[in-house]
Write an enzyme that holds these catalytic residues in place. Structure first.
Site, mmCIF file in Angstrom:
data_model
loop_
_atom_site.group_PDB
_atom_site.id
_atom_site.type_symbol
_atom_site.label_atom_id
_atom_site.label_comp_id
_atom_site.label_asym_id
_atom_site.label_seq_id
_atom_site.Cartn_x
_atom_site.Cartn_y
_atom_site.Cartn_z
ATOM 1 N N PRO A 16 0.663 -1.185 0.102
ATOM 2 C CA PRO A 16 -0.027 -0.025 0.167
ATOM 3 C C PRO A 16 1.038 1.175 -0.049
ATOM 4 C CG PRO A 16 -0.661 -1.675 1.614
ATOM 5 C CD PRO A 16 0.584 -1.998 1.100
ATOM 6 N N GLY A 17 0.443 2.405 -0.765
ATOM 7 C CA GLY A 17 1.043 3.576 -0.706
ATOM 8 C C GLY A 17 2.348 3.591 -1.592
ATOM 9 N N VAL A 18 2.711 2.705 -2.454
ATOM 10 C CA VAL A 18 3.844 2.734 -3.185
ATOM 11 C C VAL A 18 3.752 3.437 -4.634
ATOM 12 C CG1 VAL A 18 5.113 0.968 -2.077
ATOM 13 C CG2 VAL A 18 3.745 0.545 -4.400
ATOM 14 N N GLY A 19 2.385 3.913 -4.736
ATOM 15 C CA GLY A 19 2.107 4.576 -6.195
ATOM 16 C C GLY A 19 1.705 3.914 -7.084
ATOM 17 N N LYS A 20 1.193 2.838 -7.004
ATOM 18 C CA LYS A 20 0.583 2.192 -8.250
ATOM 19 C C LYS A 20 -0.434 2.726 -8.930
ATOM 20 C CE LYS A 20 -1.057 -1.221 -5.253
ATOM 21 N NZ LYS A 20 -0.592 -0.721 -4.038
ATOM 22 N N THR A 21 -1.525 3.567 -8.536
ATOM 23 C CA THR A 21 -2.466 4.306 -9.260
ATOM 24 C C THR A 21 -1.560 5.547 -9.903
ATOM 25 O OG1 THR A 21 -4.089 3.679 -7.782
ATOM 26 C CG2 THR A 21 -4.477 5.632 -9.447
ATOM 27 N N SER A 72 8.521 -19.076 6.392
ATOM 28 C CA SER A 72 9.818 -18.255 6.500
ATOM 29 C C SER A 72 10.316 -18.375 7.696
ATOM 30 C CB SER A 72 9.654 -16.642 6.356
ATOM 31 O OG SER A 72 9.160 -16.546 4.981
ATOM 32 N N LYS A 93 12.472 -8.167 3.685
ATOM 33 C CA LYS A 93 12.877 -8.877 4.800
ATOM 34 C C LYS A 93 14.422 -8.105 5.399
ATOM 35 C CE LYS A 93 10.792 -13.322 4.359
ATOM 36 N NZ LYS A 93 10.866 -14.665 4.051
#
Length: 434
Positions: A1-6, A322, A365
């Site tokens: 979320p919030g990484v600028g996909k749109t 993991s 990670k």
């Protein structure tokens, strides 16, 4: 979320010289939202795909379908099934909207979908799409984004000029580290907006000159730090290993605690662990029991003990392949009485033969370990290729230990015993004689 996909979708449309239109699929349950209603119904409308094309005024726009992972299904049909025809290039040239009741050519449109997690997207729908993973930003990237884009925008929105409020890169880095913990920059922009509002209030109250945001003023405006480095403040402990996990908001560190008490070989697992992590814990314990003699573990202690494994932050569900290595290291440390190095974080799955298997999400990670103050990361050797995705400035500041089996992981993770100073026994003997 919030990484600028749109925002990335808008940039693609601008670069291609096409119109841009988007619809949000979050919470859509009705198949008619995609295919439209038949005109025999009162209030019938075309589907949102046709409406989007009409809104764009173009037959070949960049069409963004936001939040495709949040589409639901109920008695009114499955919208995801209707999207199969929309996104399949072999079929969408004859897409039929129920309202139009005529074939419509969608093959000229470029469809881009966005999602936060892929688990909820049906496999048949994923097969129609090419997946492009957009990782979270590094702290250095966030500082540059804040400096070039977010801070100027917030200053403008709050009626401040650049000369009125000055924020150094060092303060921006502290703001990112202590007040936000996210993959993108959405919360960072909110915190910068709060700084601007607090500063604007002071100017309205009659302050002259400019405001320079310092460390003390950061705490005054935003309150005490919300996040801190848990690893840097702790020491080596017996039965506590530091694991790494990839989540929807980036990477996280997990403290895995192991304890034992007299009992009848019961294995207790707490901390909202999913099925995969519970099976990893049982596999790790079985491996240690099988190799008890080689590892120097007293088999009688194992047979006469109840073993409790706990992953703190119990209200947060944890799942994924993991933590096998970290679970096994915590158990071995507990049985041997040797502390685990707190400055080493580890990831990887373990088999009953002691082999360490590769896992995903290495970039996130590693960033989580760096953010927590850890400088050594233990990885499966087959994950070495994934280190190319880690930014150079992060990779150069950290050490990576690549392991093939559990013996190598144990050698790197356990702290070496403290050496006794020479002559200490003689000094103790003299004290007793006095």
């Amino acid at each position: 979320p919030g990484v600028g996909k749109t925002s990335l979708g808008r940039s693609i449309a601008r670069a291609m010289g096409r119109e841009f239109t988007r619809i949000s699929l979050g919470g859509v349950h009705d198949e008619a939202e995609i295919r439209g209603h038949r005109r025999t119904y009162v209030g019938a409308l075309p589907g949102r795909i046709i409406q989007g094309l009409k809104k764009a005024g173009s037959n070949n726009p960049v069409f963004m379908l936001d939040e495709i992972d949040k589409v639901g299904a109920d008695f009114r049909g499955d919208p995801a099934a209707a999207l199969l025809e929309v996104l399949d290039p072999e079929q969408n040239s004859t897409f039929e909207d129920h309202y139009l009741d005529l074939p419509f050519d969608l093959s000229q449109a470029m469809f881009i979908t966005t999602a936060n997690v892929l688990n909820t997207v049906p496999a048949a729908l994923r097969d129609r799409m090419e997946e492009i993973a957009i990782p979270g930003y590094t702290p250095h990237e966030k500082v540059q984004i804040a400096r070039r884009h977010l801070l100027p925008r917030q200053l403008t929105e709050h009626g401040l000029s650049v000369s009125k409020m000055k924020v150094s890169d060092k303060i921006l880095a502290q703001l990112i580290e202590e007040y936000t913990r996210e993959a993108g920059v959405r919360n960072l922009e909110r915190e910068l907006g709060a700084l601007c509002r607090k500063s604007a209030v002071q100017f309205v109250e009659g302050r002259k000159g400019s405001i320079t945001v310092t460390k003390a003023r950061l705490a005054e405006f935003l309150g005490p730090a919300q996040f801190y480095s848990e690893v840097a403040e702790g020491g080596d402990e017996i039965g506590v290993a530091t694991g790494l996990a990839a989540t929807a908001v980036g990477g996280e560190i997990l403290f895995i605690e192991a304890s034992r008490m007299k009992g009848r070989k019961n294995l207790i697992l707490t901390g909202q662990l999913g099925d995969v992590m519970q099976e990893s814990a049982q596999t790790a314990l079985s491996y240690l029991k099988a190799r008890a003699d080689e590892l120097g573990i007293d088999a009688v202690d194992v047979d006469e003990s109840d073993i409790h494994l706990h992953v703190p932050a119990g209200a947060t569900p944890k799942e994924g392949p993991s933590a096998g290595v970290a679970l096994a290291v915590a158990l071995t440390s507990m049985f041997l009485g040797k502390p685990v190095r707190r400055d080493v974080a580890m990831t990887g799955e373990i088999t009953l033969r002691g082999r360490v298997l590769p896992v995903g999400g290495i970039r996130d990670k590693v960033l989580a370990a760096q953010r927590a103050g850890i400088r050594t990361v233990l990885l499966p050797r087959r994950n070495e290729k994934d280190l190319e995705d880690v930014p150079d400035e992060i990779r150069k500041s950290m050490a990576f230990t690549l392991v093939d089996d559990f013996d190598g992981a144990l050698a790197a993770a356990l702290a070496s015993p403290r050496r006794k100073r020479a002559g200490s026994k003689a000094k103790k003997a003299r004290r007793r004689s006095r």
